[in-house]
Design a protein around this motif. Structure first.
Motif, PDB file in Angstrom:
ATOM      1  N   LEU A  78       0.884  -1.126  -0.022  1.00 55.79           N
ATOM      2  CA  LEU A  78       0.033   0.088   0.032  1.00 55.79           C
ATOM      3  C   LEU A  78       0.999   1.153  -0.195  1.00 55.79           C
ATOM      4  N   GLY A  79       1.902   1.236   0.910  1.00 53.37           N
ATOM      5  CA  GLY A  79       2.899   2.420   0.769  1.00 53.37           C
ATOM      6  C   GLY A  79       3.405   2.594  -0.648  1.00 53.37           C
ATOM      7  N   ALA A  80       3.848   1.625  -1.220  1.00 50.14           N
ATOM      8  CA  ALA A  80       4.335   1.574  -2.449  1.00 50.14           C
ATOM      9  C   ALA A  80       3.182   2.337  -3.637  1.00 50.14           C
ATOM     10  N   TYR A  81       1.996   1.573  -3.555  1.00 47.13           N
ATOM     11  CA  TYR A  81       0.829   2.228  -4.331  1.00 47.13           C
ATOM     12  C   TYR A  81       0.847   3.762  -4.183  1.00 47.13           C
ATOM     13  N   PHE A  82       0.628   4.156  -2.864  1.00 48.99           N
ATOM     14  CA  PHE A  82       0.518   5.396  -2.551  1.00 48.99           C
ATOM     15  C   PHE A  82       1.813   6.403  -2.893  1.00 48.99           C
ATOM     16  N   GLY A  83       2.795   5.607  -3.010  1.00 47.49           N
ATOM     17  CA  GLY A  83       4.125   6.212  -3.486  1.00 47.49           C
ATOM     18  C   GLY A  83       4.317   6.324  -4.904  1.00 47.49           C
ATOM     19  N   GLU A  84       3.397   5.801  -5.982  1.00 51.37           N
ATOM     20  CA  GLU A  84       3.326   5.569  -7.279  1.00 51.37           C
ATOM     21  C   GLU A  84       4.408   4.670  -7.619  1.00 51.37           C
ATOM     22  N   SER A  88       0.369  -2.839  -9.224  1.00 53.73           N
ATOM     23  CA  SER A  88      -0.373  -4.290  -9.164  1.00 53.73           C
ATOM     24  C   SER A  88      -0.295  -4.820  -7.641  1.00 53.73           C
ATOM     25  N   PHE A  89      -1.377  -5.149  -7.015  1.00 57.83           N
ATOM     26  CA  PHE A  89      -1.078  -5.664  -5.651  1.00 57.83           C
ATOM     27  C   PHE A  89      -0.787  -6.888  -5.914  1.00 57.83           C
ATOM     28  N   ASP A  90      -0.143  -7.702  -5.129  1.00 61.00           N
ATOM     29  CA  ASP A  90       0.333  -9.164  -5.240  1.00 61.00           C
ATOM     30  C   ASP A  90       0.427  -9.466  -3.641  1.00 61.00           C
ATOM     31  N   VAL A  91      -0.775  -9.573  -2.942  1.00 60.86           N
ATOM     32  CA  VAL A  91      -0.861 -10.102  -1.720  1.00 60.86           C
ATOM     33  C   VAL A  91      -1.877 -11.029  -1.347  1.00 60.86           C
ATOM     34  N   LYS A  92      -1.784 -11.932  -0.629  1.00 59.73           N
ATOM     35  CA  LYS A  92      -2.694 -13.111  -0.341  1.00 59.73           C
ATOM     36  C   LYS A  92      -4.089 -12.264   0.074  1.00 59.73           C
ATOM     37  N   VAL A 150      -8.650  -4.196  -3.829  1.00 64.46           N
ATOM     38  CA  VAL A 150      -9.523  -4.885  -5.016  1.00 64.46           C
ATOM     39  C   VAL A 150     -10.304  -3.539  -5.410  1.00 64.46           C
ATOM     40  N   PRO A 151      -9.906  -2.947  -6.652  1.00 64.74           N
ATOM     41  CA  PRO A 151     -10.135  -1.475  -6.988  1.00 64.74           C
ATOM     42  C   PRO A 151     -11.478  -1.235  -7.412  1.00 64.74           C
ATOM     43  N   CYS A 152     -12.474  -1.170  -6.364  1.00 70.01           N
ATOM     44  CA  CYS A 152     -13.707  -0.667  -6.710  1.00 70.01           C
ATOM     45  C   CYS A 152     -13.633   0.985  -7.008  1.00 70.01           C
ATOM     46  N   HIS A 153     -12.566   1.644  -6.782  1.00 68.13           N
ATOM     47  CA  HIS A 153     -12.661   3.091  -7.156  1.00 68.13           C
ATOM     48  C   HIS A 153     -12.612   3.250  -8.551  1.00 68.13           C
ATOM     49  N   ARG A 154     -12.173   2.003  -9.438  1.00 66.92           N
ATOM     50  CA  ARG A 154     -12.007   2.226 -10.765  1.00 66.92           C
ATOM     51  C   ARG A 154     -13.524   1.829 -11.591  1.00 66.92           C
ATOM     52  N   VAL A 155     -14.435   1.594 -10.815  1.00 65.95           N
ATOM     53  CA  VAL A 155     -15.636   1.502 -11.472  1.00 65.95           C
ATOM     54  C   VAL A 155     -16.601   2.771 -11.582  1.00 65.95           C
ATOM     55  N   ILE A 156     -16.838   3.115 -12.952  1.00 62.01           N
ATOM     56  CA  ILE A 156     -17.530   4.368 -13.046  1.00 62.01           C
ATOM     57  C   ILE A 156     -18.798   4.006 -13.678  1.00 62.01           C
ATOM     58  N   GLU A 157     -19.685   5.330 -13.915  1.00 64.18           N
ATOM     59  CA  GLU A 157     -21.000   5.105 -14.446  1.00 64.18           C
ATOM     60  C   GLU A 157     -20.801   5.214 -16.253  1.00 64.18           C
ATOM     61  N   SER A 158     -21.544   4.589 -16.895  1.00 61.87           N
ATOM     62  CA  SER A 158     -21.500   4.476 -18.396  1.00 61.87           C
ATOM     63  C   SER A 158     -21.317   5.857 -19.020  1.00 61.87           C
ATOM     64  N   ASP A 159     -21.780   6.871 -18.390  1.00 61.02           N
ATOM     65  CA  ASP A 159     -21.974   8.173 -19.012  1.00 61.02           C
ATOM     66  C   ASP A 159     -20.470   8.962 -18.705  1.00 61.02           C
ATOM     67  N   ARG A 173     -12.058  10.209  -6.103  1.00 58.37           N
ATOM     68  CA  ARG A 173     -11.212  11.271  -6.920  1.00 58.37           C
ATOM     69  C   ARG A 173      -9.603  11.271  -6.528  1.00 58.37           C
ATOM     70  N   ARG A 174      -9.331  11.207  -5.589  1.00 59.61           N
ATOM     71  CA  ARG A 174      -7.926  11.185  -5.273  1.00 59.61           C
ATOM     72  C   ARG A 174      -7.021  10.069  -5.736  1.00 59.61           C
ATOM     73  N   LEU A 175      -7.737   8.765  -5.408  1.00 60.60           N
ATOM     74  CA  LEU A 175      -7.229   7.459  -6.047  1.00 60.60           C
ATOM     75  C   LEU A 175      -7.150   7.428  -7.750  1.00 60.60           C
ATOM     76  N   LEU A 176      -8.491   8.025  -8.265  1.00 58.54           N
ATOM     77  CA  LEU A 176      -8.275   8.086  -9.747  1.00 58.54           C
ATOM     78  C   LEU A 176      -7.253   8.930 -10.197  1.00 58.54           C
TER      79      LEU A 176
END
Length: 187
Positions: A78-84, A88-92, A150-159, A173-176
């Motif tokens: 998570l630290g590496a993700y937020f540090g850009e 891709s996460f690889d945790v059990k 599990v990136p639910c922030h990546r799911v958006i409306e069709s419009d 918004r910040r995650l996107l």
């Protein structure tokens, strides 16, 4: 916090937890021996306590603050993700808090929607063979026990609308923006 007894025939699950800082606020992470089981946004005070009570009740769990290092790798990633530096996460993962259709949708999301991309609710429904279930996909996103990983922030409306988000829309918004899907906020 009291420990609830597991149901007859179930042995108590040991859940290790920790609260870690992040750019979107404190995150509560919890893991069983099978893997990361929960990520909770805004994990201060009462939010943290309610999340821990829920885990204890649903899993029949004994809760301990991180003791054996089960959370070391999820915290590092998570630290590496937020540090850009991680895309891709690889945790059990321990999927025991989600079942049926919701589990199917969340697994497809985790495996099929990479960093820096988005998918519509309807498209995700089609991918799991339920093309008319866009609203149910929205419910699955709201029930996601492992947001960010599990990136639910990546799911958006069709419009193209941002859609809802259990962690609040500013967090989405910040995650996107972190993933380059939206521009960084000006202030």
């Amino acid at each position: 916090m009291g420990h609830e007894k597991p149901e007859a025939g179930r042995t108590a699950v040991r859940v290790e937890w920790a609260v870690v800082p992040s750019p979107v606020g404190p995150l509560l992470l919890a893991a069983t021996e099978r893997g990361l089981v929960s990520v909770v946004f805004h994990a201060d005070g009462r939010v943290r306590e309610r999340a821990l009570e829920r885990l204890a009740g649903v899993l029949g769990a004994e809760l301990v603050e991180s003791a054996t290092g089960r959370l070391a790798e999820p915290i590092r990633q998570l630290g590496a993700y937020f540090g850009e530096s991680l895309r891709s996460f690889d945790v059990k993962l321990d999927w025991s808090l989600v079942t049926g259709f919701n589990r199917q949708v969340l697994r497809e999301l985790a495996d099929g929607v990479p960093y820096g991309t988005v998918v519509g609710y309807g498209e995700l429904a089609r991918r799991v063979g339920q093309p008319t279930a866009a609203q149910a996909v929205g419910s699955a996103m709201g029930a996601n026990p492992l947001p960010v990983v599990v990136p639910c922030h990546r799911v958006i409306e069709s419009d193209g609308g941002i859609g809802g988000f259990g962690g609040n829309l500013e967090t989405k918004r910040r995650l996107l923006a972190l993933e380059g899907v939206l521009p960084e906020p000006l202030f």
